[in-house]
Every structure is written in C-alpha cells, then in structure tokens.
Design a protein around this motif. Structure first.
Motif, mmCIF file in Angstrom:
data_model
loop_
_atom_site.group_PDB
_atom_site.id
_atom_site.type_symbol
_atom_site.label_atom_id
_atom_site.label_comp_id
_atom_site.label_asym_id
_atom_site.label_seq_id
_atom_site.Cartn_x
_atom_site.Cartn_y
_atom_site.Cartn_z
ATOM 1 N N ASN A 1 -12.542 2.149 4.311
ATOM 2 C CA ASN A 1 -12.235 0.624 4.158
ATOM 3 C C ASN A 1 -11.744 0.014 2.854
ATOM 4 O O ASN A 1 -11.540 -1.021 2.429
ATOM 5 C CB ASN A 1 -13.162 -0.104 4.757
ATOM 6 C CG ASN A 1 -13.855 0.343 6.070
ATOM 7 O OD1 ASN A 1 -13.139 0.344 6.999
ATOM 8 N ND2 ASN A 1 -15.193 0.449 6.400
ATOM 9 N N GLN A 2 -11.203 1.087 1.992
ATOM 10 C CA GLN A 2 -10.743 0.706 0.733
ATOM 11 C C GLN A 2 -9.483 0.819 0.571
ATOM 12 O O GLN A 2 -8.581 1.855 1.000
ATOM 13 C CB GLN A 2 -11.308 1.349 -0.483
ATOM 14 C CG GLN A 2 -12.815 0.881 -0.580
ATOM 15 C CD GLN A 2 -13.192 -0.611 -0.735
ATOM 16 O OE1 GLN A 2 -12.385 -1.083 -1.763
ATOM 17 N NE2 GLN A 2 -14.070 -1.016 -0.126
ATOM 18 N N PRO A 3 -8.241 0.004 0.310
ATOM 19 C CA PRO A 3 -7.025 0.146 0.322
ATOM 20 C C PRO A 3 -6.405 1.097 -0.770
ATOM 21 O O PRO A 3 -7.223 1.265 -2.084
ATOM 22 C CB PRO A 3 -6.240 -1.176 -0.056
ATOM 23 C CG PRO A 3 -7.436 -1.929 -0.434
ATOM 24 C CD PRO A 3 -8.664 -1.522 -0.318
ATOM 25 N N ASP A 4 -5.556 1.612 -0.694
ATOM 26 C CA ASP A 4 -4.868 2.512 -2.045
ATOM 27 C C ASP A 4 -4.017 1.657 -2.933
ATOM 28 O O ASP A 4 -4.234 0.453 -2.885
ATOM 29 C CB ASP A 4 -3.652 3.753 -1.563
ATOM 30 C CG ASP A 4 -2.597 2.936 -0.569
ATOM 31 O OD1 ASP A 4 -2.514 1.769 -0.568
ATOM 32 O OD2 ASP A 4 -1.896 3.863 -0.143
ATOM 33 N N GLU A 5 -3.315 2.056 -3.921
ATOM 34 C CA GLU A 5 -2.782 1.389 -4.807
ATOM 35 C C GLU A 5 -1.677 0.652 -4.431
ATOM 36 O O GLU A 5 -0.926 -0.543 -5.330
ATOM 37 C CB GLU A 5 -2.324 2.200 -5.969
ATOM 38 C CG GLU A 5 -3.565 2.812 -6.630
ATOM 39 C CD GLU A 5 -4.532 1.722 -7.184
ATOM 40 O OE1 GLU A 5 -4.131 0.921 -7.937
ATOM 41 O OE2 GLU A 5 -5.775 1.987 -7.282
ATOM 42 N N GLU A 6 -0.972 0.735 -3.350
ATOM 43 C CA GLU A 6 0.235 0.270 -3.036
ATOM 44 C C GLU A 6 0.070 -1.263 -2.780
ATOM 45 O O GLU A 6 1.278 -1.944 -2.962
ATOM 46 C CB GLU A 6 0.392 0.769 -1.484
ATOM 47 C CG GLU A 6 2.108 0.368 -0.954
ATOM 48 C CD GLU A 6 3.184 0.702 -1.923
ATOM 49 O OE1 GLU A 6 4.387 0.185 -1.705
ATOM 50 O OE2 GLU A 6 2.916 1.880 -2.617
ATOM 51 N N HIS A 7 -1.175 -1.761 -2.420
ATOM 52 C CA HIS A 7 -1.414 -3.155 -2.362
ATOM 53 C C HIS A 7 -1.055 -4.008 -3.552
ATOM 54 O O HIS A 7 -0.712 -5.290 -3.623
ATOM 55 C CB HIS A 7 -2.646 -3.759 -1.552
ATOM 56 C CG HIS A 7 -3.778 -3.497 -2.653
ATOM 57 N ND1 HIS A 7 -4.275 -2.370 -3.326
ATOM 58 C CD2 HIS A 7 -4.506 -4.429 -3.267
ATOM 59 C CE1 HIS A 7 -5.289 -2.548 -4.067
ATOM 60 N NE2 HIS A 7 -5.453 -3.950 -4.342
ATOM 61 N N ASN A 8 -1.224 -3.231 -4.832
ATOM 62 C CA ASN A 8 -1.193 -4.091 -5.913
ATOM 63 C C ASN A 8 0.285 -4.533 -6.250
ATOM 64 O O ASN A 8 0.543 -5.627 -6.770
ATOM 65 C CB ASN A 8 -1.483 -3.088 -7.226
ATOM 66 C CG ASN A 8 -2.977 -2.718 -7.350
ATOM 67 O OD1 ASN A 8 -3.895 -3.675 -6.946
ATOM 68 N ND2 ASN A 8 -3.337 -1.874 -7.800
#
Length: 671
Positions: free
Chosen positions: A532-539
C-alpha cells in the motif's frame, strides 16, 4: 451403453444419426429401459411408452422442463407417469423446499419467448464471412458487407485478418463447440493417471478450473497441464479424489482445506469433505468476467477470474425481517489461490454505463438481478438471455448488460417502458428463488438487505436511469452546437484524474496512474504500489502539479470526493493533501458538481464523454485487463514491470479523461 447392457443407453449429438435411431427404436420396443441424455431427446422425439422422467437438476427455463416432460405418457395405454427431480444446485433446492405450491407457480410461468429479429447483425455477420470464404459467393458480395467486416476489424486489404479467420472458425463456439479437445486425467491410488472423458474448451472455462469440484467424477481439479509453443495452452486437467489426505499434498488447495476445517470447527461441526459435498453443503464456484460491446453489436469475451469454495453450515439459522422469518444457513466462501485458464468469445449485443462512485457494487448487482427478473416475469425473456457484470476500477463502477447469445434484444428495448414496469412490479415468493437462480452472489447480498425488495427496485431503477441518461444526453447535446474556446494553457487551468487498480490484495500491490492536462500538454504518470505504498513515480506527478499551481493554475476534477478516495487507495497521500488544501481555498473546480448545479442531473463522466463523442478508451477495458492480470496470481516482479496491456489502457483512459474534463468545464461555463 453402460456395462454392455442393452437395457441402458446414452443418447446425445455425438452419436451418428443411425445410432440414435437404433436407440429410439429399441426404446419403443421395450429393449432399452433407461436412457441418459443431455438435450437431444427433449426436442420432440417420440420414444414410446416412457413412464418416468428423472431430472438431474432443473433446467433454468420452463420451456426446457416442459420439453423434457413431453417425452412421457405419449400412449393411451400408459396408465400412470412419474416425475423425479434431483436438485443439483442451491436454487432448485431452494425452489423445491418452498413446497408444491411454489413449484407449481414456477411451472405455470408463461413459456420464455424465442427472440428472433431480422435486424440481428449476427446473421449478417455469418453471411458476410461465409461469402468471403466462398470463391463463388465472394464475387457477389455487396460493398456494405465488406465495410461491415472491416468495421469489426475482420477484413483488411481484400483479405480476412487473423481475427476474421478466428471469428469464422469460432462462430457460435459456445453452443456448438465439440465436447472434447482437452484431456481429463484421474489420479489413481498408486499415484498413476487414468484417462477420463475429454472436456471441451467451454467446459474448461466454466467448470474445470484448478480447485473446482468435478461432480461427474466426485473429484476436484488439482492441476492444469500447459502446452503449446508458449506454454500457455491447457492441454489437460488432472482430477484427484475429494479427500483430505490427497488435497493436503496440493500447494494451492492445502490452505483452502485448512480454512475449510477451521470454519467447520468454529461452527462446532466435524469437517468431512465428502459428506458435505454429497449433502450439498460444499460447492465450488467459478466466477466469470465478461468484456462486452459498449453500445451495440461487437465482440465479447468471457474468462474465469477466480475459483471459490462455498461452505454451508449443517445447522440452520432463523432470520427475522419484519413479519417474515427466513430459514437459512451460515455460509463462508474461500478463494482458491491459483491461476485460472482459458477464454472464449463470440459476437453479440451489449451496452455499458458508468454508475455513481457512491453506488455499492453488491447492491448494483442486486439491482441488475432484479432487472433480469422483471424481464422474465413481465416480458417473458429467458433468464439465460440477458446477462450483466459490474466492473469496479478504483472508486468507479461500470454496469455492463449483454446478450448471452446474439438476439438483437437490447437495441429494441424501450427503456422508458422498462422503467415504468420496474417501478410498478410487485415481487412475490417465487422471485426470491429466481434471484438465487440468476445470481447466487446477488441473492446473498439481497439477504444482507433483509429481503428488501424496495432497495432492489431502487438500484434496478438507477441502472435503467443511467442507460436512459445516455440516450437523453445524446438527444440534447448531440445536434446542439456549443461554441467554446479552444483548450489552452493561457486559461490557467489544469485538469487532473487518477486511477488505482489492485492486483494482489494480500501484498497490497497494484498499479496507479495520474494524469494532467494544462490545455496544451497531457502528462500521464504510472507507478506501482507495494504494501500500500507508492513508488517514486508519484513524486514527478506531484512536482508537475505543484509547478502549475505556483504559476496560478486552478485544478479541474470530476467528482472531487471520488478522486480523493482513489488517491488514498493508491497511497498518494501527498497529492491528496494538496488537493484537499487547494479545495479549501477555492482553487479546485469540481466540474461534476458544477454540471449538477446547472442541469439538475448527476452525470457520470463516461456517460458525458460518450454523449459528446470524446471517449475512445473505456473503464470496462481497464477492469477486464486488470482481471486478466489478476487471474494469473502475479508476483511482484511482474507487477513492478507494469504489465504492458494494462498500463496502456490505463494511460489511454486517463489521457482521454483529463481532456474530457477540461472540455466539460468549458462547456459548463457556456451553459
């Protein structure tokens, strides 16, 4: 014939005509005493002094039941006849448990109509493909026939495409496919294998997935053997005994067995697989997913999504709803953690409409089931003809209706009349049985609603109104010219949308996509979630959005609350916090809310896009692509690779949506 006895015979469509005639003649002369048959003997054949018909499970259609019954008592000298019904499923058990009066009420239903239309494009498709395949007929083909094939992607540059050749080979595959093609093996006590009768590809999809119980051999499918050039084609299934000692050795079934035993013990009951299976308290369910035409005639596919065991308690419970008391059992479903295999498809009619994000999937299913019941009780349409599916993509829902066999029914439905009939229909005790017959999952939700027919009616009306809204908007907005400025960055507005799909609930893993359209450029960002944790792409998406906000842009969304829920599901808490804060200071425009204020109607985004001809990709496409990935029980390595087909359809859908939201905002400003 069984055991070489002349007194017992089988009668089915794979026998030669002369063999069938021989069996029929021996039945008339009294040599053959018992005949096992699927359907071939029920089609008006006179086999003489038949006295007894034994139904191994009731057919879903009254017409079929009466055809079967018509085989007995056809001679004046037959003084008595007898009917025996052995229930095979929960719905016919339920019907028979209601007593003779309710069973007679079912028997007295008007016969189902045979829906035949000269406008049915399935016949036109068959004629066009047949003509294209025939050197003699091809020269006589009309231009419209060729263009029709081309519109379906079946013809290109004067030749059938791969899809066209496949369509010709598989036309009406579901009904007429041969009952063989996949080997079926049974595990012997010494560990070896013995051959059982082959199964068809349709049987594979519907009945023989790993973990599914095989009632024809009192076993359970423990393995699907793969072959073919890519190792993806099921060449055989392996069936083992439905015994605890055997199933503990199967990796996928051992945890299911443990959950079965834990459940039985928690109910104060002794686990016994074979006893529960024989008494109908243990069943397997294969859930199918349908990908249907969005509005009209086209290709549809159906594939198994998951297998579940359904366990029922021995003890009954009494549920009181007002003045009614329902005698029921406690049920528990356990999903089998194994991939599923196979797919089949054909051409049919369908339509899809987006529902409100606030609608519950389970209750929409109850509403769709109520709709099928009204079509049966009011319009005499078979419960086997009109099918439905409810797709969920993040917080958004899509209702798909389709014809199991192409009949050209949906294009001719008067939805206003259906709305009136649904509004005024008065359900009775037989409809409870019909709901279980149509959809056991919907029936379970109906019980949770305390048999509230008004709640079922409300959700059925919602579905009808979503369909009617599409037609109403097409009439109101279709020919109307609304002059709006061209989308431009100079308007200082950026539209935003997001989608999150879960692929492994036990790992908290899936994909998410966010998209921005600033009037000139569309940017889509796709990443993965794990635990349930996103990767770095959302930054990168957050950075781009912040940059535009710092330049004085306002943010356009469609249903602000739904967008926030999607961001929360994807673990994009920073983006959610940003939109929440911007909304509080008036920097977010909820285009859906603005349209409701000006039109008085709540319009789902996909419905608006369809009416304004803005949409090419559909939410249902995402749902089907997602289910195709999920049914293979993907590992994190595959999820991190962002499966290509799913990623493409997610990004295409979002790219369309953010442009549509921007244009809808411009239209809203002009209304």
């Amino acid at each position: 014939r069984l055991g070489g006895s002349e007194a017992v015979a089988t009668h089915h469509h794979l026998l030669l005509k002369t063999q069938r005639q021989e069996i029929e003649e021996k039945a008339r002369s009294g040599v053959v005493k018992i005949i096992f048959t699927p359907r071939t003997l029920s089609q008006g054949i006179d086999i003489g002094e038949a006295r007894r018909v034994v139904h191994l499970g009731l057919p879903k259609n009254v017409r079929e039941f009466r055809q079967r019954e018509g085989r007995k008592g056809r001679r004046p000298e037959v003084e008595w006849t007898e009917t025996v019904v052995i229930p095979y499923s929960s719905w016919d058990r339920h019907l028979l448990s209601k007593g003779v009066d309710v069973f007679k009420k079912w028997l007295d239903l008007p016969l189902e109509k045979s829906v035949v239309s000269r406008d049915n494009l399935y016949g036109y498709l068959f004629k066009a493909l047949f003509s294209f395949q025939s050197p003699l007929m091809r020269s006589r083909m009309k231009k419209d026939e060729v263009l029709f094939l081309r519109s379906l992607g079946l013809e290109r540059d004067g030749a059938l495409t791969t899809l066209g050749k496949y369509a010709w080979l598989k036309m009406n595959f579901y009904e007429f496919a041969p009952p063989y093609g996949v080997k079926r093996w049974r595990v012997r006590d010494d560990g070896g294998l013995r051959n059982l009768e082959d199964i068809s590809h349709v049987d594979l999809v519907e009945k023989f997935q790993p973990g599914a119980i095989d009632p024809s051999s009192d076993g359970v499918v423990v393995e699907a053997k793969l072959g073919g050039s890519r190792g993806r084609v099921v060449t055989a299934v392996v069936v083992d005994d439905l015994r605890e000692s055997r199933l503990r050795r199967v990796d996928a079934l051992a945890p299911v067995l443990e959950e079965y035993e834990r459940t039985k013990l928690s109910w104060g009951e002794t686990p016994d697989l074979r006893r529960d299976y024989r008494t109908g308290r243990l069943q397997s369910l294969i859930h199918l997913v349908a990908h249907v035409p969005s509005n009209g005639f086209g290709y549809f596919t159906e594939f198994p999504n998951r297998v579940e065991w359904r366990i029922a308690s021995e003890k009954r419970q009494f549920l009181t709803f007002g003045e009614r008391t329902l005698v029921s059992r406690v049920y528990k479903t356990v999903e089998v953690p194994t991939p599923t295999y196979g797919v089949y498809g054909d051409y049919t009619y369908g339509l899809s409409v987006e529902a409100s994000p606030h609608d519950e999937q389970a209750f929409l299913r109850v509403g769709a089931c109520f709709l099928v019941i009204v079509f049966r009780r009011v319009y005499n349409i078979s419960v086997d003809l009109l099918k439905y599916d409810i797709h969920v993509v993040g917080e958004r829902k899509v209702v798909s209706l389709y014809e199991a066999e192409s009949a050209c029914l949906l294009p001719k439905v008067d939805w206003r009349d259906v709305h009136e009939k649904v509004s005024t229909y008065v359900p009775d005790v037989l409809d409870e049985v019909l709901m279980e017959q149509v959809d056991e999952q919907a029936y379970a939700s109906f019980i949770s609603l305390k048999l509230d027919w008004e709640a079922a009616r409300r959700h059925a009306l919602k579905i009808v109104e979503y369909v009617m809204l599409t037609e109403t908007l097409r009439v109101q907005l279709g020919p109307r010219v609304v002059e709006v400025v061209k989308p431009s960055k100079a308007l200082k507005a950026v539209s935003f949308s997001a989608i999150a799909v879960g692929l492994r609930d036990d790992l908290g893993a899936g994909l998410y996509s966010t998209a921005l359209f600033d009037g000139d450029e569309t940017r889509v960002f796709t990443g993965t979630t794990e635990f349930n944790q996103p990767d770095e792409e959302h930054n990168e998406a957050l950075s781009k959005l912040l940059s535009l906000i710092n330049q004085g842009f306002k943010v356009l969304v469609y249903d602000h609350a739904s967008v926030l829920k999607t961001l929360e599901k994807a673990g994009l808490t920073a983006v959610k916090a940003l939109l929440t804060g911007l909304n509080e200071v008036g920097k977010v425009v909820d285009v859906k809310h603005e349209l409701v204020k000006k039109t008085g109607v709540e319009i789902p985004l996909e419905t608006l896009e369809t009416s304004l001809n803005l949409k090419t990709a559909r939410l249902a496409d995402i749902a089907v692509s997602m289910d195709l990935v999920k049914r293979g029980r993907p590992g994190m390595r595959l999820i991190r690779s962002r499966p290509e087909r799913l990623r493409e359809v997610m990004e295409k859908t979002l790219a369309d949506e953010v442009r549509s939201i921007f244009i809808a905002w411009l239209v809203c400003e002009k209304i």
